[in-house]
Design an enzyme around this catalytic site. Structure first.
Site, PDB file in Angstrom:
ATOM      1  N   SER A  51     -62.591 -29.617-153.119  1.00  0.00           N
ATOM      2  CA  SER A  51     -61.978 -30.626-152.269  1.00  0.00           C
ATOM      3  C   SER A  51     -61.213 -29.904-151.161  1.00  0.00           C
ATOM      4  O   SER A  51     -60.375 -29.052-151.441  1.00  0.00           O
ATOM      5  CB  SER A  51     -61.028 -31.467-153.130  1.00  0.00           C
ATOM      6  OG  SER A  51     -60.307 -32.370-152.338  1.00  0.00           O
ATOM      7  N   LYS A 107     -66.136 -31.672-150.575  1.00  0.00           N
ATOM      8  CA  LYS A 107     -65.528 -32.990-150.312  1.00  0.00           C
ATOM      9  C   LYS A 107     -64.459 -32.788-149.250  1.00  0.00           C
ATOM     10  O   LYS A 107     -63.577 -31.942-149.393  1.00  0.00           O
ATOM     11  CB  LYS A 107     -64.936 -33.515-151.618  1.00  0.00           C
ATOM     12  CG  LYS A 107     -63.796 -34.520-151.495  1.00  0.00           C
ATOM     13  CD  LYS A 107     -63.520 -35.156-152.848  1.00  0.00           C
ATOM     14  CE  LYS A 107     -62.041 -35.432-153.065  1.00  0.00           C
ATOM     15  NZ  LYS A 107     -61.765 -36.073-154.368  1.00  0.00           N
ATOM     16  N   LYS A 144     -61.317 -34.336-147.206  1.00  0.00           N
ATOM     17  CA  LYS A 144     -60.314 -35.398-147.161  1.00  0.00           C
ATOM     18  C   LYS A 144     -60.328 -35.974-145.747  1.00  0.00           C
ATOM     19  O   LYS A 144     -60.349 -35.213-144.763  1.00  0.00           O
ATOM     20  CB  LYS A 144     -58.929 -34.809-147.455  1.00  0.00           C
ATOM     21  CG  LYS A 144     -58.777 -34.349-148.891  1.00  0.00           C
ATOM     22  CD  LYS A 144     -58.752 -35.551-149.805  1.00  0.00           C
ATOM     23  CE  LYS A 144     -58.325 -35.201-151.206  1.00  0.00           C
ATOM     24  NZ  LYS A 144     -58.280 -36.379-152.072  1.00  0.00           N
ATOM     25  N   ASP A 195     -63.311 -38.285-148.833  1.00  0.00           N
ATOM     26  CA  ASP A 195     -62.335 -39.004-149.665  1.00  0.00           C
ATOM     27  C   ASP A 195     -61.196 -39.489-148.780  1.00  0.00           C
ATOM     28  O   ASP A 195     -60.501 -38.686-148.158  1.00  0.00           O
ATOM     29  CB  ASP A 195     -61.797 -38.049-150.743  1.00  0.00           C
ATOM     30  CG  ASP A 195     -60.802 -38.726-151.685  1.00  0.00           C
ATOM     31  OD1 ASP A 195     -60.583 -39.953-151.559  1.00  0.00           O
ATOM     32  OD2 ASP A 195     -60.241 -38.023-152.542  1.00  0.00           O
ATOM     33  N   GLU A 250     -65.259 -41.909-150.823  1.00  0.00           N
ATOM     34  CA  GLU A 250     -64.411 -42.211-151.962  1.00  0.00           C
ATOM     35  C   GLU A 250     -63.190 -43.020-151.513  1.00  0.00           C
ATOM     36  O   GLU A 250     -62.518 -42.652-150.549  1.00  0.00           O
ATOM     37  CB  GLU A 250     -63.976 -40.875-152.583  1.00  0.00           C
ATOM     38  CG  GLU A 250     -63.254 -40.993-153.892  1.00  0.00           C
ATOM     39  CD  GLU A 250     -62.872 -39.609-154.430  1.00  0.00           C
ATOM     40  OE1 GLU A 250     -63.324 -38.577-153.895  1.00  0.00           O
ATOM     41  OE2 GLU A 250     -62.091 -39.577-155.395  1.00  0.00           O
ATOM     42  N   ASP A 295     -62.035 -44.507-156.933  1.00  0.00           N
ATOM     43  CA  ASP A 295     -61.159 -43.597-157.678  1.00  0.00           C
ATOM     44  C   ASP A 295     -59.930 -44.406-158.088  1.00  0.00           C
ATOM     45  O   ASP A 295     -59.870 -44.975-159.183  1.00  0.00           O
ATOM     46  CB  ASP A 295     -60.804 -42.394-156.774  1.00  0.00           C
ATOM     47  CG  ASP A 295     -59.734 -41.486-157.353  1.00  0.00           C
ATOM     48  OD1 ASP A 295     -59.356 -41.649-158.512  1.00  0.00           O
ATOM     49  OD2 ASP A 295     -59.248 -40.587-156.620  1.00  0.00           O
ATOM     50  N   LYS A 339     -61.167 -39.769-163.602  1.00  0.00           N
ATOM     51  CA  LYS A 339     -60.037 -38.864-163.794  1.00  0.00           C
ATOM     52  C   LYS A 339     -59.329 -39.325-165.059  1.00  0.00           C
ATOM     53  O   LYS A 339     -58.760 -40.420-165.086  1.00  0.00           O
ATOM     54  CB  LYS A 339     -59.046 -38.974-162.634  1.00  0.00           C
ATOM     55  CG  LYS A 339     -59.474 -38.301-161.358  1.00  0.00           C
ATOM     56  CD  LYS A 339     -58.395 -38.492-160.311  1.00  0.00           C
ATOM     57  CE  LYS A 339     -58.794 -37.884-158.994  1.00  0.00           C
ATOM     58  NZ  LYS A 339     -57.997 -38.446-157.880  1.00  0.00           N
ATOM     59  N   GLY A 386     -60.305 -34.364-159.870  1.00  0.00           N
ATOM     60  CA  GLY A 386     -59.326 -33.329-160.193  1.00  0.00           C
ATOM     61  C   GLY A 386     -57.971 -33.728-159.673  1.00  0.00           C
ATOM     62  O   GLY A 386     -57.871 -34.509-158.717  1.00  0.00           O
TER      63      GLY A 386
HETATM   64  O1  NPG Z   1     -59.652 -30.183-157.231  1.00  0.00           O
HETATM   65  O2  NPG Z   1     -58.046 -30.667-158.591  1.00  0.00           O
HETATM   66  C1  NPG Z   1     -58.649 -30.840-157.522  1.00  0.00           C
HETATM   67  C2  NPG Z   1     -58.111 -31.838-156.547  1.00  0.00           C
HETATM   68  C3  NPG Z   1     -59.158 -32.718-155.983  1.00  0.00           C
HETATM   69  O3  NPG Z   1     -58.863 -33.880-153.976  1.00  0.00           O
HETATM   70  C4  NPG Z   1     -58.552 -33.781-155.115  1.00  0.00           C
HETATM   71  N1  NPG Z   1     -57.698 -34.595-155.697  1.00  0.00           N
HETATM   72  O4  NPG Z   1     -57.474 -37.889-154.478  1.00  0.00           O
HETATM   73  O5  NPG Z   1     -58.898 -36.896-155.710  1.00  0.00           O
HETATM   74  C5  NPG Z   1     -57.844 -36.891-155.075  1.00  0.00           C
HETATM   75  C6  NPG Z   1     -57.044 -35.623-154.976  1.00  0.00           C
HETATM   76  C7  NPG Z   1     -55.650 -35.710-155.435  1.00  0.00           C
HETATM   77  C8  NPG Z   1     -54.881 -34.597-155.332  1.00  0.00           C
HETATM   78  C9  NPG Z   1     -55.107 -36.820-155.964  1.00  0.00           C
HETATM   79  C10 NPG Z   1     -53.581 -34.616-155.739  1.00  0.00           C
HETATM   80  C11 NPG Z   1     -53.818 -36.828-156.386  1.00  0.00           C
HETATM   81  C12 NPG Z   1     -53.057 -35.745-156.268  1.00  0.00           C
END
Ligand code: NPG
Length: 368
Positions: free
Chosen positions: A135, A161, A163, A189, A214, A239, A263, A291
């Protein structure tokens, strides 16, 4: 299995680089770990709640508080728990899924260690390694983004991915497609940053053949996603909107999503995560493992989950080094774009004591 105590441990670990999403920038991860002890074993849980309630309503201080006041006393009062009984014991307490998930994970880990079974075996893993995506946060500019993506591809990540948020969507997607080609598995995302009024702008992403977009809209706007799905070609993945297997079934039935991000923390634990997997498989909906910047503990369990048969898209199960220069467990290291599913009892690993001590900011013992 009799619980003898529960430790709430707070740790703080710096990220290797700031991670910016549409809801904020993380530079350090303040994490709550839950350790349960039994007569002959211990089990670890990791709470994925962030320091601030910006991803969802949960935040780490609230998770510690609800565990201390309500969740741990309820589980300890209920007599010897099994991991499968934890969700039922905690059901009277509304919400707080991330806190519940951490406690259930710790009890499950202790139980599996006692019985000599791994998370992967318990969840129904069918692979011994899983392909990994990465990500990539919002950057100051496209050149920085292209460098970051290039670095991750060189490390072997098999899917990227990005953001996105209003003002950072078309341009970064176009730039990454142009530089890295049509074969790159690419998805975006939005973390709820758009409204239905942005449907036209989001439709401009259609030509880039993204795997999915997403959570474009608010977590409560399930019908908005149904409408958006009619106006864009990119498959919609939910999500934040999916907090349970029931939510997943409803969203699929309504046509709000074509893909689901699972998740475990968001949905109250690995056992509910498995039920969501099962619901999605029954409906022919692909899933992947999200994640939340987990340490090696949460990562171990996520990798086991991602090895289930319905996880047909690469997850955000990155290597430890994506976020942490030094993890609290032996690090997960990418091997040809994959991570190995641990096979030892329970999570298959534990924190390295010295490293854990270094990052610990507070501990608290609860005995009932
Ligand atoms: O690789 O652990 C990872 C993070 C992946 O982008 C990621 N997480 O919205 O999915 C999400 C985001 C996130 C990060 C969400 C931190 C919440 C807190």
């Amino acid at each position: 299995m009799k619980l003898t105590g529960v430790e709430l441990r707070r740790i703080s670990i710096p990220l290797v680089a700031p991670f910016r999403t549409s809801f904020g920038t993380q530079t350090t991860r303040d994490i709550l770990l839950v350790r349960v002890t039994t007569d002959d074993a211990e089990g670890w849980g990791e709470c994925v709640a962030m320091a601030d309630p910006l991803y969802s309503s949960e935040y780490v201080d609230a998770a510690a508080d609800v565990l201390r006041r309500f969740l741990v006393p309820a589980v300890m009062a209920a007599g010897p728990p099994t991991a499968h009984s934890v969700a039922g014991i905690l059901a009277p307490f509304k919400g707080h899924r991330m806190a519940k998930a951490a406690l259930e994970m710790a009890v499950l880990d202790a139980e599996l260690r006692t019985e000599g079974r791994s998370f992967g075996r318990e969840l129904g893993a069918v692979r011994d390694r899983v392909p990994c995506g990465v990500s990539v946060g919002i950057m100051d500019g496209v050149p920085e983004l292209l460098d970051a993506v290039g670095g991750y591809l060189a490390e072997g990540y098999v899917r990227v991915k990005l953001k996105i948020e209003p003002g950072w969507d078309l341009e970064p997607v176009r730039a990454v497609r142009e530089r890295y080609g049509d074969d790159l598995l690419l998805q975006v995302d939005a973390n709820t940053a758009y409204t239905l009024a942005d449907a036209r702008q989001l439709a401009r992403l259609d030509p880039f053949d993204l795997l999915l977009i997403e959570q474009p809209l608010d977590e409560e706007d399930v019908l908005g996603h149904v409408e958006l799905a009619r106006r864009i070609r990119t498959p919609i993945c939910l999500d934040e909107s999916i907090a349970s297997a029931r939510d997943a079934a409803a969203a699929i039935r309504l046509g709000a999503c074509q893909v689901v991000n699972i998740k475990p923390g968001r949905v109250g634990g690995y056992l509910e995560a498995r039920r969501i997997h099962d619901v999605c498989v029954a409906h022919g909906i692909p899933v992947w493992c999200g994640g939340m910047l987990e340490t090696g503990l949460g990562r171990a369990a996520n990798v086991a989950l991602a090895a289930m048969p319905g996880f047909t898209l690469p997850g955000d199960t990155s290597a430890s080094g994506r976020y942490y220069a030094s993890d609290i467990t032996e690090p997960f290291v990418l091997d040809d774009g994959h991570l190995e599913v641990p096979t030892g009892p329970g999570l298959g690993l534990v924190p390295v004591p010295d490293r854990l001590a270094e990052v610990t900011t507070a501990t608290e013992w609860l005995t009932g």
